[in-house]
Scaffold this motif. Sequence first.
Motif, short mmCIF file in Angstrom:
data_model
loop_
_atom_site.label_atom_id
_atom_site.label_comp_id
_atom_site.label_asym_id
_atom_site.label_seq_id
_atom_site.Cartn_x
_atom_site.Cartn_y
_atom_site.Cartn_z
N TYR A 1 -21.31 41.03 -56.13
CA TYR A 1 -22.31 40.76 -55.07
C TYR A 1 -23.58 41.55 -55.35
N TYR A 2 -23.43 42.87 -55.54
CA TYR A 2 -24.58 43.76 -55.76
C TYR A 2 -24.67 44.18 -57.22
N ASN A 3 -25.84 44.65 -57.60
CA ASN A 3 -26.07 45.05 -58.99
C ASN A 3 -25.35 46.33 -59.38
N ASN A 4 -24.97 47.13 -58.37
CA ASN A 4 -24.45 48.46 -58.67
C ASN A 4 -23.01 48.69 -58.24
N LYS A 5 -22.30 47.63 -57.81
CA LYS A 5 -20.89 47.78 -57.47
C LYS A 5 -20.22 46.41 -57.52
N THR A 6 -18.92 46.42 -57.74
CA THR A 6 -18.18 45.16 -57.91
C THR A 6 -17.81 44.53 -56.58
N PHE A 7 -17.35 45.33 -55.63
CA PHE A 7 -16.87 44.79 -54.36
C PHE A 7 -17.87 45.06 -53.24
N PRO A 8 -17.94 44.15 -52.28
CA PRO A 8 -17.12 42.94 -52.14
C PRO A 8 -17.59 41.83 -53.08
N VAL A 9 -16.65 40.96 -53.45
CA VAL A 9 -17.01 39.74 -54.18
C VAL A 9 -17.21 38.65 -53.14
N ASP A 10 -18.41 38.15 -53.06
CA ASP A 10 -18.75 37.11 -52.09
C ASP A 10 -18.71 35.75 -52.78
N ILE A 11 -18.13 34.75 -52.11
CA ILE A 11 -17.96 33.43 -52.73
C ILE A 11 -19.28 32.79 -53.11
N HIS A 12 -20.35 33.21 -52.47
CA HIS A 12 -21.67 32.68 -52.79
C HIS A 12 -22.08 33.04 -54.22
N SER A 13 -21.57 34.17 -54.74
CA SER A 13 -22.01 34.65 -56.06
C SER A 13 -21.54 33.76 -57.21
N PRO A 14 -20.26 33.41 -57.31
CA PRO A 14 -19.88 32.48 -58.39
C PRO A 14 -20.52 31.11 -58.22
N ALA A 15 -20.67 30.68 -56.98
CA ALA A 15 -21.31 29.38 -56.74
C ALA A 15 -22.74 29.37 -57.25
N GLN A 16 -23.44 30.46 -57.00
CA GLN A 16 -24.84 30.51 -57.41
C GLN A 16 -24.98 30.53 -58.93
N LEU A 17 -24.04 31.14 -59.63
CA LEU A 17 -24.11 31.12 -61.09
C LEU A 17 -24.13 29.69 -61.60
N MET A 18 -23.25 28.84 -61.09
CA MET A 18 -23.20 27.45 -61.55
C MET A 18 -24.51 26.74 -61.24
N ALA A 19 -25.06 26.99 -60.05
CA ALA A 19 -26.32 26.36 -59.67
C ALA A 19 -27.47 26.85 -60.55
N THR A 20 -27.52 28.16 -60.79
CA THR A 20 -28.62 28.73 -61.57
C THR A 20 -28.59 28.22 -63.01
N LEU A 21 -27.42 28.23 -63.62
CA LEU A 21 -27.31 27.74 -65.00
C LEU A 21 -27.67 26.26 -65.09
N TYR A 22 -27.23 25.48 -64.10
CA TYR A 22 -27.54 24.05 -64.12
C TYR A 22 -29.03 23.81 -63.90
N LYS A 23 -29.59 24.45 -62.87
CA LYS A 23 -31.01 24.22 -62.54
C LYS A 23 -31.93 24.67 -63.67
N MET A 24 -31.53 25.72 -64.38
CA MET A 24 -32.35 26.23 -65.48
C MET A 24 -31.99 25.61 -66.82
N ASN A 25 -31.06 24.66 -66.81
CA ASN A 25 -30.66 23.96 -68.03
C ASN A 25 -30.11 24.93 -69.08
N ARG A 26 -29.27 25.89 -68.62
CA ARG A 26 -28.73 26.89 -69.53
C ARG A 26 -27.20 26.98 -69.47
N MET A 27 -26.58 25.93 -68.95
CA MET A 27 -25.13 25.94 -68.85
C MET A 27 -24.47 25.94 -70.23
N ALA A 28 -24.94 25.08 -71.13
CA ALA A 28 -24.33 25.00 -72.46
C ALA A 28 -24.43 26.33 -73.19
#
Length: 395
Positions: free
Chosen positions: A302-329
């Motif tokens: 979730y945050y840059n300086n600690k692992t927990f909590p892991v928020d479900i929004h974080s993995p979801a956003q990775l998929m969106a960011t990679l797709y929107k920026m055309n960097r998934m491959a």
Amino acid sequence: MPLSSVRSFSSLKVFCENKEFAGWDPYDGLNSRLFQSLPGLRQSRWARLAWIQFFKLSPVNLRRIAFVPEEHNAKGLALFLTGYCYLYKTEPKDEYREKIVFLADKIIGLASGGYAGACWGYNFDWQARAFFQPRHTPTVVATSFVADALLTAGDTLKESRWQDTALSSARFVLNDLNRTYDEKGNFSFSYSPLDKTQVFNASLLGARLLARVYSYTGETLLRDEARKAVQYASDRQQPDGAWAYGTLPYHAWVDNFHTGFNLECIYQYQQFTGDASFQPFLEKGFSYYLQHFFTDGGIPKYYNNKTFPVDIHSPAQLMATLYKMNRMAEHQELADKVLDWTIRKMQAPQGYFFYQKRRLMSSRINYMRWAQAWMFYAFCCYFASSNSKKWINEL
């Protein structure tokens, strides 16, 4: 991993469709009929803030006993709508078309009236530290996601009335939001018409909306105003590539998904306008994002300086960011690893995803907008980034 991800998505899809996309939200505590029946609490800023935070942080869902109804949320519906559009473009099934029509029409019916253009807010009163937002007060965040979804739906099914509604949202951004200017004449859009905060992701979402509408209309004012907002946020990027959430002292944290918002908004501003002058900020921010928000084991921090909590929004956003920026491959291994970890650690047997995984006591509550809509959208971005037609046929 495609087959396991398809099974996971199929289970989530069935769950959300059975609920007709309505549900609870981390911030909907003030919808409690119990709370609303107590005028002394209802009128207190601190009581509202404490009540929301109690419901948000509690690992036990108390909404039924507090009489909080499950409702539709315009931003959540927009994420579902965009996801079904991606599915339809890959495999034009009638069931996807039906969901697109249902969701787009439902969203338009939730619009807030009395503003310069179409706009949307949340289905609950919301007390933040900086301001109070009554139910259905339009925000630039909700409006940006909804307008983006309606434009995508209009493109997908060639439906002009959805596009016309979405295009008018640019007037809301230009005329109804407050602005904070710097000495260069650049500015930050406010979160809503009721506040004057400078929240970078919110302002950039407004800029992206203007840029996308510009790509349809060619109105140069939209491009020029969007550029000023992008410049304002870029000038406040930290030397290492990070962005704080905002400019207030208690907005100084750096987190995963708002960083992802910033990146995809700047990328798409450039895509829609042809102005590539912000590429250095984008590359520095993207590098920071990948280096600080994902562990070697695929845990999305979730945050840059600690692992927990892991928020479900974080993995979801990775998929969106990679797709929107055309960097998934380019980063497929990371996407696969993070998605696999999320499915194994944060999905319930019923198909829905948990809100947060914490070090000691996790919140396994089902939130429709925050968790299910985002993961539905994330899966669709993930599938749309690859040659996934054969996998989508399995749904």
